[in-house]
Design an enzyme around this catalytic site. Sequence first.
Site, short mmCIF file in Angstrom:
data_model
loop_
_atom_site.label_atom_id
_atom_site.label_comp_id
_atom_site.label_asym_id
_atom_site.label_seq_id
_atom_site.Cartn_x
_atom_site.Cartn_y
_atom_site.Cartn_z
N CYS A 125 -6.60 -28.37 -20.20
CA CYS A 125 -7.09 -29.50 -19.41
C CYS A 125 -6.48 -29.44 -18.01
CB CYS A 125 -6.80 -30.80 -20.15
SG CYS A 125 -7.65 -32.25 -19.51
N ASP A 183 -18.44 -29.17 -22.60
CA ASP A 183 -17.37 -29.94 -21.97
C ASP A 183 -17.93 -30.69 -20.77
OD1 ASP A 183 -15.14 -30.93 -20.67
OD2 ASP A 183 -14.00 -29.05 -20.77
N HIS A 214 -14.60 -30.39 -24.88
CA HIS A 214 -13.29 -30.48 -24.26
C HIS A 214 -12.25 -30.72 -25.35
CE1 HIS A 214 -10.78 -31.05 -20.72
NE2 HIS A 214 -10.21 -32.08 -21.33
#
Length: 244
Positions: A125, A183, A214
């Site tokens: 991330c 994502d 994600h």
Amino acid sequence: MRVCAEHHIINTATGPMGTRVYRPAGPGSFPAILFYSEIFQETAPISRMATVLAGHGFVVLVPEIFHELNPAGTVLGYDDEGKDKGNSDKATKPLESHDSDTVAMVDFVRRQPWCQGKIGAMGVCIGGHLAYRAAVNPDVAAAFCLYATDIHSGTIPSQPGNDSLSRTRDIRGELYMVFGKQDPHVPGEGRRLIQHNLEQHGVNHSWLEVNAEHAFMRDGDARHDPALALEMYQSAIALFQRTL
């Protein structure tokens, strides 16, 4: 390999930064991986990821990426309150401060008897972004970046011309970029922008897009894909064994 963990305070240009160090138990010196977390800092899934890497013969440093903005030891929850605080921290801390954190970790790890000097970076991330950013540092030989956010959008504050997309030209090490096709944080046009930028500047990189959402590496999350996560561990370990 069995793994031990210890906590260190690393002095940075913006204050003391708590950093958990995972490393093979027993004597020996090993290459290091700077492992950058999500916005929530060192949660249990992040700790387990670092342990897996350390068990394959690496010293793994997990810094408190927002140490300037929270009390020491802060771990945010995987809930709306934690997400809001983490996103606020992300929008507050400039990339220049992340850069100085990386410099401090490089200096720290090279002074330790259990590190043989070679350094890589990895993250998920925002941590994927910070691993990409760490690769701008000439001391970082390789970076494995998982669903790196905000590179394409330039939404992490920085000085003019110092955003990570612009600094791609300065990357000399090897990158491995992984994105989930489902994502929403890095849509297709954002992925194309990053990929084109890497190719334009001749950066040595591998590119992989997988059928995943994600946070597919985060065990315990509904989006977690265990088989795919295992594949990513294997790819990351292979990269670092080859380059470090």
